[in-house]
Write an enzyme that holds these catalytic residues in place. Sequence first.
Site, short mmCIF file in Angstrom:
data_model
loop_
_atom_site.label_atom_id
_atom_site.label_comp_id
_atom_site.label_asym_id
_atom_site.label_seq_id
_atom_site.Cartn_x
_atom_site.Cartn_y
_atom_site.Cartn_z
N ARG A 111 4.24 8.91 -3.04
CA ARG A 111 5.14 8.99 -2.18
C ARG A 111 7.17 7.89 -1.74
NH1 ARG A 111 3.63 12.89 1.93
NH2 ARG A 111 1.68 11.75 2.17
N THR A 137 -10.68 5.26 0.17
CA THR A 137 -10.82 4.22 1.48
C THR A 137 -12.42 2.98 1.68
OG1 THR A 137 -10.98 5.56 2.88
CG2 THR A 137 -9.11 5.11 2.87
N ASP A 192 -0.22 0.59 6.40
CA ASP A 192 1.10 1.27 6.23
C ASP A 192 1.14 2.11 7.47
OD1 ASP A 192 -1.18 2.66 6.48
OD2 ASP A 192 0.01 4.08 4.75
N ARG A 227 28.84 -19.43 10.29
CA ARG A 227 28.03 -19.98 8.37
C ARG A 227 26.82 -20.83 9.68
NH1 ARG A 227 30.68 -20.99 3.21
NH2 ARG A 227 28.51 -21.37 2.91
N TYR A 235 34.33 -30.02 -0.79
CA TYR A 235 33.58 -29.63 -1.96
C TYR A 235 34.26 -30.26 -2.91
CZ TYR A 235 29.99 -28.38 -5.33
OH TYR A 235 29.53 -28.05 -6.15
C1 UD1 Z 1 -7.09 8.23 5.85
C2 UD1 Z 1 -8.46 8.64 6.67
C3 UD1 Z 1 -8.41 10.66 6.99
C4 UD1 Z 1 -7.07 9.62 7.96
C5 UD1 Z 1 -6.10 8.90 7.85
C6 UD1 Z 1 -4.75 8.35 8.97
C7 UD1 Z 1 -10.04 8.57 4.44
C8 UD1 Z 1 -11.05 9.07 3.27
N1 UD1 Z 1 -9.55 9.08 5.45
O1 UD1 Z 1 -6.68 9.73 4.18
O2 UD1 Z 1 -9.52 10.69 7.99
O3 UD1 Z 1 -7.03 10.59 9.30
O4 UD1 Z 1 -6.28 7.98 6.45
O5 UD1 Z 1 -4.18 8.00 8.16
O6 UD1 Z 1 -10.18 7.42 4.45
N2 UD1 Z 1 -6.59 2.46 0.29
C9 UD1 Z 1 -6.89 1.24 0.08
N3 UD1 Z 1 -7.57 1.42 -1.73
C10 UD1 Z 1 -7.80 2.95 -1.64
C11 UD1 Z 1 -7.45 3.34 -0.78
C12 UD1 Z 1 -6.54 3.62 0.38
O7 UD1 Z 1 -6.38 0.00 0.53
O8 UD1 Z 1 -8.61 3.37 -2.73
C13 UD1 Z 1 -5.76 1.59 1.67
C14 UD1 Z 1 -3.96 2.29 1.72
O9 UD1 Z 1 -3.09 1.57 0.71
C15 UD1 Z 1 -3.75 2.49 3.38
C16 UD1 Z 1 -5.31 3.38 3.45
O10 UD1 Z 1 -5.64 2.74 2.64
O11 UD1 Z 1 -3.10 2.02 3.54
C17 UD1 Z 1 -5.66 4.85 3.68
O12 UD1 Z 1 -5.24 5.66 2.62
P1 UD1 Z 1 -4.19 7.48 2.13
O13 UD1 Z 1 -5.15 7.35 0.83
O14 UD1 Z 1 -3.34 6.62 3.20
O15 UD1 Z 1 -5.99 7.70 3.22
P2 UD1 Z 1 -5.86 8.86 3.67
O16 UD1 Z 1 -5.88 10.19 2.49
O17 UD1 Z 1 -4.33 9.25 4.81
MG MG Z 2 -2.26 7.46 4.75
#
Ligand code: UD1
Ligand code: MG
Length: 465
Positions: A15, A83, A106, A340, A394
């Site tokens: 997004r 995650t 993030d 500067r 210069y």
């Molecule tokens: C996740 C939680 C959710 C929580 C929310 C809070 C899970 C399944 N869900 O959901 O319960 O309310 O965060 O913001 O954990 N990332 C990876 N690898 C991946 C997927 C994600 O490194 O394969 C990282 C993303 O870069 C990010 C973080 O994990 O920094 C969270 O991932 P995101 O996809 O935003 O999870 P949500 O669906 O928001």
């Molecule tokens: Mg998220």
Amino acid sequence: MSLSIVIMAAGKGTRMKSARPKVLHKLAGQPMLAHVIGTTATLAAQQQVVITGHGAEMVESAMRQAFAQAPLKFVRQEPQLGTGHAVQQAVPVLPDDGITLILNGDTPLIEASTAQALVDACDGNHLALLTIRLPDPTGYGRIVRDDSGVKVLGIVEHKDASAEQRAINEVYTGMMAAPTAQLKKWLSRLNNNNAQGEYYLTDVVAMAQADGVQVVAAQPRDEVEVLGVNSPAQLADLERRHQLAQANRLMEAGVRLADPARFDLRGQLQCGQDVDIDVNCIFEGAVQLGDNVQIGANCVIRNAVIGAGAVIHPFTHIDGDTQGATVGEGSLIGPFARLRPGAQLGAEVHIGNFVEVKNSTLAKGAKANHLAYLGDATVGERVNYGAGSITANYDGANKHRTVIGNDVHVGSNCVLIAPVSLGDGATIGGGSTISKDVPAGQLAVARAKQVSLAGWQRPQKTKAK
Ligand code: UD1
Ligand code: MG
């Protein structure tokens, strides 16, 4: 007990609609991921492990540069299957005991005290979740508790939740602390039988419950600590909240901001007493303002020290970069001035509109008030440097110094060809191009002599035939 910190930063950030990986987008001048790494570096952790995937090379090199001294570990997650899958990639580098703290790259404004509270709540044998109640919990994982409301039974992701579960407004923030040994076991048992076909880290909560490990919840001090960024609008919103919080802290310390909503600090700002800052100023890196300093509207000031009582008029740009820039006590700078790197101004120096100073030292009371350039110069006390004058520092290959003694008067529109030095009390006639040293106390004039032609007639316009 040993602590490992795992920061998830492999997601794409669709997004954001950007070629840059999401965690490298900046908040308060610093990549979001750098905030998380920097903040949690203050915890007594044995290691910080960053999970990278999308744009991994870019993310890793940016963080290696930003944290050159602190050894970070990077673990790649390719492809990104959720995650839970992300944390699974870190398992080989995690010890067999101690605590693992899991954070998101993030969610930049997490505070060290909150992260520490989560670790303390884990205490090596509980699973500790950071939760918060939100008026609108849409999109978040919901915290499901037993009927008494005490025991946490599990987390249900929004997409998998029933209508009844969606009504729960206590949500998981994405941060947890777990006993490492148990966490490893739970991670090995994850599956992707869910609405998104992903390996959910949040499924470990129900496993902990089933294994008789107590699940506890801690809360952040402020909502802003757990707000994640998924879009440019959310990034801008978090930036403004963060800036307002910084502005409020400064005002509580006595700094007078004309408008806290039009103030940006991207680094550290140290202020003395009775400092006034007008609207739309940006402070970057490390900036110090002494007592009674006044900063006019629309100034950008980076890596600089401004002495007590100095007045920086509107639209002034001061950038010390890596060398720094110093403005002495009681100096008047601007409007429309540019200082500067290496500009070192003593007390009561005046730098006026459209004057540029680079790598130069100006002693007490020196003045360059209009349209001038001072580069690689050493300027004595009380020097008056005329409008339109420049140091030609210069030669096309190398930079050379110009040395101007005390009480020198440089007329308007002079060119001082470096290396050159002007002795104490010397005077340079306006319009001179000075390529040789000028002895103390003497007048140097280096321009064509003026002639006036008596009886000279202007040409007449020829008449059309
Ligand atoms: C996740 C939680 C959710 C929580 C929310 C809070 C899970 C399944 N869900 O959901 O319960 O309310 O965060 O913001 O954990 N990332 C990876 N690898 C991946 C997927 C994600 O490194 O394969 C990282 C993303 O870069 C990010 C973080 O994990 O920094 C969270 O991932 P995101 O996809 O935003 O999870 P949500 O669906 O928001
Ligand atoms: Mg998220």
